[in-house]
Scaffold this motif. Structure first.
Motif, PDB file in Angstrom:
ATOM      1  N   TRP A  51    -128.890  48.146  -5.946  1.00 13.94           N
ATOM      2  CA  TRP A  51    -128.157  49.448  -6.350  1.00 13.94           C
ATOM      3  C   TRP A  51    -128.700  50.445  -6.872  1.00 13.94           C
ATOM      4  O   TRP A  51    -128.291  51.612  -7.187  1.00 13.94           O
ATOM      5  CB  TRP A  51    -126.787  48.828  -7.204  1.00 13.94           C
ATOM      6  CG  TRP A  51    -125.893  47.837  -6.419  1.00 13.94           C
ATOM      7  CD1 TRP A  51    -125.833  46.595  -6.829  1.00 13.94           C
ATOM      8  CD2 TRP A  51    -124.997  48.408  -5.577  1.00 13.94           C
ATOM      9  NE1 TRP A  51    -124.659  46.063  -5.763  1.00 13.94           N
ATOM     10  CE2 TRP A  51    -124.216  47.118  -4.935  1.00 13.94           C
ATOM     11  CE3 TRP A  51    -124.496  49.511  -5.084  1.00 13.94           C
ATOM     12  CZ2 TRP A  51    -123.151  46.995  -4.133  1.00 13.94           C
ATOM     13  CZ3 TRP A  51    -123.583  49.517  -4.274  1.00 13.94           C
ATOM     14  CH2 TRP A  51    -122.977  48.381  -3.532  1.00 13.94           C
ATOM     15  N   CYS A 124    -134.383  47.463  -8.849  1.00 14.49           N
ATOM     16  CA  CYS A 124    -133.760  46.753  -9.920  1.00 14.49           C
ATOM     17  C   CYS A 124    -134.100  45.256  -9.454  1.00 14.49           C
ATOM     18  O   CYS A 124    -133.727  44.833  -8.328  1.00 14.49           O
ATOM     19  CB  CYS A 124    -132.245  46.835 -10.076  1.00 14.49           C
ATOM     20  SG  CYS A 124    -131.703  45.779 -11.576  1.00 14.49           S
ATOM     21  N   ARG A 126    -133.125  42.629 -11.848  1.00 10.96           N
ATOM     22  CA  ARG A 126    -132.597  41.896 -12.718  1.00 10.96           C
ATOM     23  C   ARG A 126    -132.017  40.521 -12.557  1.00 10.96           C
ATOM     24  O   ARG A 126    -132.630  39.649 -13.080  1.00 10.96           O
ATOM     25  CB  ARG A 126    -131.699  42.884 -13.663  1.00 10.96           C
ATOM     26  CG  ARG A 126    -130.872  42.335 -14.815  1.00 10.96           C
ATOM     27  CD  ARG A 126    -129.830  43.028 -15.216  1.00 10.96           C
ATOM     28  NE  ARG A 126    -130.326  44.435 -15.773  1.00 10.96           N
ATOM     29  CZ  ARG A 126    -130.796  44.819 -16.704  1.00 10.96           C
ATOM     30  NH1 ARG A 126    -131.166  43.794 -17.615  1.00 10.96           N
ATOM     31  NH2 ARG A 126    -131.445  45.831 -16.998  1.00 10.96           N
ATOM     32  N   THR A 131    -126.516  41.860  -5.560  1.00  9.87           N
ATOM     33  CA  THR A 131    -125.168  41.653  -5.062  1.00  9.87           C
ATOM     34  C   THR A 131    -125.048  42.799  -3.821  1.00  9.87           C
ATOM     35  O   THR A 131    -124.118  42.724  -2.968  1.00  9.87           O
ATOM     36  CB  THR A 131    -124.246  42.121  -5.843  1.00  9.87           C
ATOM     37  OG1 THR A 131    -124.372  43.145  -6.404  1.00  9.87           O
ATOM     38  CG2 THR A 131    -123.931  40.840  -6.939  1.00  9.87           C
ATOM     39  N   CYS A 137    -122.342  45.938  -8.367  1.00  9.80           N
ATOM     40  CA  CYS A 137    -123.535  45.355  -9.232  1.00  9.80           C
ATOM     41  C   CYS A 137    -123.030  44.671 -10.291  1.00  9.80           C
ATOM     42  O   CYS A 137    -122.044  44.917 -10.782  1.00  9.80           O
ATOM     43  CB  CYS A 137    -124.449  46.672  -9.897  1.00  9.80           C
ATOM     44  SG  CYS A 137    -125.532  46.330 -10.964  1.00  9.80           S
ATOM     45  N   ARG A 138    -123.621  43.445 -10.780  1.00  6.57           N
ATOM     46  CA  ARG A 138    -123.369  42.692 -11.787  1.00  6.57           C
ATOM     47  C   ARG A 138    -123.247  43.483 -13.143  1.00  6.57           C
ATOM     48  O   ARG A 138    -122.483  43.113 -14.030  1.00  6.57           O
ATOM     49  CB  ARG A 138    -123.954  41.559 -12.098  1.00  6.57           C
ATOM     50  CG  ARG A 138    -123.879  40.399 -10.701  1.00  6.57           C
ATOM     51  CD  ARG A 138    -124.551  39.219 -11.202  1.00  6.57           C
ATOM     52  NE  ARG A 138    -124.497  38.376  -9.916  1.00  6.57           N
ATOM     53  CZ  ARG A 138    -125.417  38.380  -8.949  1.00  6.57           C
ATOM     54  NH1 ARG A 138    -126.489  38.955  -9.146  1.00  6.57           N
ATOM     55  NH2 ARG A 138    -125.341  37.652  -7.844  1.00  6.57           N
ATOM     56  N   TYR A 139    -124.462  44.307 -13.267  1.00 11.18           N
ATOM     57  CA  TYR A 139    -124.700  44.737 -14.589  1.00 11.18           C
ATOM     58  C   TYR A 139    -124.807  46.307 -14.471  1.00 11.18           C
ATOM     59  O   TYR A 139    -125.854  46.947 -14.927  1.00 11.18           O
ATOM     60  CB  TYR A 139    -125.771  44.245 -15.222  1.00 11.18           C
ATOM     61  CG  TYR A 139    -125.988  42.901 -15.342  1.00 11.18           C
ATOM     62  CD1 TYR A 139    -125.076  42.273 -16.513  1.00 11.18           C
ATOM     63  CD2 TYR A 139    -126.506  42.091 -14.552  1.00 11.18           C
ATOM     64  CE1 TYR A 139    -125.059  40.802 -16.559  1.00 11.18           C
ATOM     65  CE2 TYR A 139    -126.759  40.742 -14.473  1.00 11.18           C
ATOM     66  CZ  TYR A 139    -125.725  39.990 -15.439  1.00 11.18           C
ATOM     67  OH  TYR A 139    -125.873  38.722 -15.818  1.00 11.18           O
ATOM     68  N   LEU A 143    -128.053  49.376 -15.207  1.00 11.26           N
ATOM     69  CA  LEU A 143    -128.886  49.970 -13.770  1.00 11.26           C
ATOM     70  C   LEU A 143    -129.538  51.017 -13.907  1.00 11.26           C
ATOM     71  O   LEU A 143    -129.044  52.222 -14.404  1.00 11.26           O
ATOM     72  CB  LEU A 143    -127.683  49.966 -12.928  1.00 11.26           C
ATOM     73  CG  LEU A 143    -128.201  50.041 -11.428  1.00 11.26           C
ATOM     74  CD1 LEU A 143    -129.060  49.126 -10.689  1.00 11.26           C
ATOM     75  CD2 LEU A 143    -126.949  50.382 -10.496  1.00 11.26           C
TER      76      LEU A 143
HETATM   77  S1  SF4 Z   1    -128.423  44.456 -12.039  1.00 13.71           S
HETATM   78 FE1  SF4 Z   1    -127.232  45.297 -10.106  1.00 13.71          FE
HETATM   79  S2  SF4 Z   1    -128.600  46.248  -8.834  1.00 13.71           S
HETATM   80 FE2  SF4 Z   1    -129.873  44.716 -10.298  1.00 13.71          FE
HETATM   81  S3  SF4 Z   1    -130.239  43.170  -9.363  1.00 13.71           S
HETATM   82 FE3  SF4 Z   1    -128.530  42.656 -10.429  1.00 13.71          FE
HETATM   83  S4  SF4 Z   1    -126.839  43.115  -9.023  1.00 13.71           S
HETATM   84 FE4  SF4 Z   1    -128.603  44.225  -8.105  1.00 13.71          FE
END
Ligand code: SF4
Length: 182
Positions: A51, A124, A126, A131, A137-139, A143
């Motif tokens: 993302w 990213c 992380r 996703t 995005c989880r976070y 981001l």
């Molecule tokens: S924080 Fe968001 S953009 Fe980064 S790897 Fe996880 S889901 Fe993907």
């Protein structure tokens, strides 16, 4: 001097792991469709992988508009030692350390304001499995989109902020930006 400027002193930035920095107006950020074309050509193998990169971040015009909502950008860099110019593991480790610098900056700034944008380098990573694109995005708060992915010519940006884009043999340099309104 506002709270942000009091926080981002040269001494504190150094403590947080910043190598060099410079402040310019956001209207000096060099946006270019050419930078986006490099993403689309998958030069750094990150296109469509998270993302934080295109196409998820929107068009260059949209990214530019998001940046111009702020007046200033503090362009900052991290510089990391390599064993030699082929030291891929060293480059990956440096990129990881630069993300930690971004994390530390984010945590400090978040204490004093919600209104800023932190841009970093590359995709990213992380989560072990991103996703993108099936789920959000989880976070999202954590981001930090890629400067390059926003359509910024980073070498020109560094020059305008009077910091080094390259720091000599056997080093790797990564560049990010903090955008805010004084
Ligand atoms: S924080 Fe968001 S953009 Fe980064 S790897 Fe996880 S889901 Fe993907």
């Amino acid at each position: 001097m506002n709270e942000m400027e009091m926080l981002l002193t040269p001494e504190r930035l150094k403590e947080l792991g910043v190598w060099q920095f410079g402040v310019i107006s956001t209207d000096q950020i060099p946006f270019s469709e050419e930078a986006r074309t490099m993403c689309e050509n998958n030069v750094c193998q990150s296109y469509g992988k998270s993302w934080a990169c295109p196409p998820a971040v929107g068009t260059v015009a949209e990214c530019r508009e998001a940046c111009l909502a702020y007046q200033k950008i503090l362009v900052f860099s991290g510089c990391y030692q390599l064993e030699d110019s082929f030291d891929y593991e060293g480059m990956v480790a440096g990129a990881g350390e630069f993300k930690h610098v971004c994390e530390r900056l984010y945590s400090e700034i978040k204490e004093i304001t919600e209104h800023f944008l932190l841009l970093s380098n590359g995709k990213c990573s992380r989560c072990s499995v991103c996703t993108f694109p099936e789920n959000p995005c989880r976070y999202p708060e954590l981001l930090y989109p890629a400067l390059e992915g926003y359509g910024v010519m980073v070498s020109q940006l560094a020059a305008r902020a009077k910091i080094n884009y390259i720091n000599g043999a056997n080093t790797v340099t990564y560049v990010g930006g903090i955008l805010w309104n004084p």
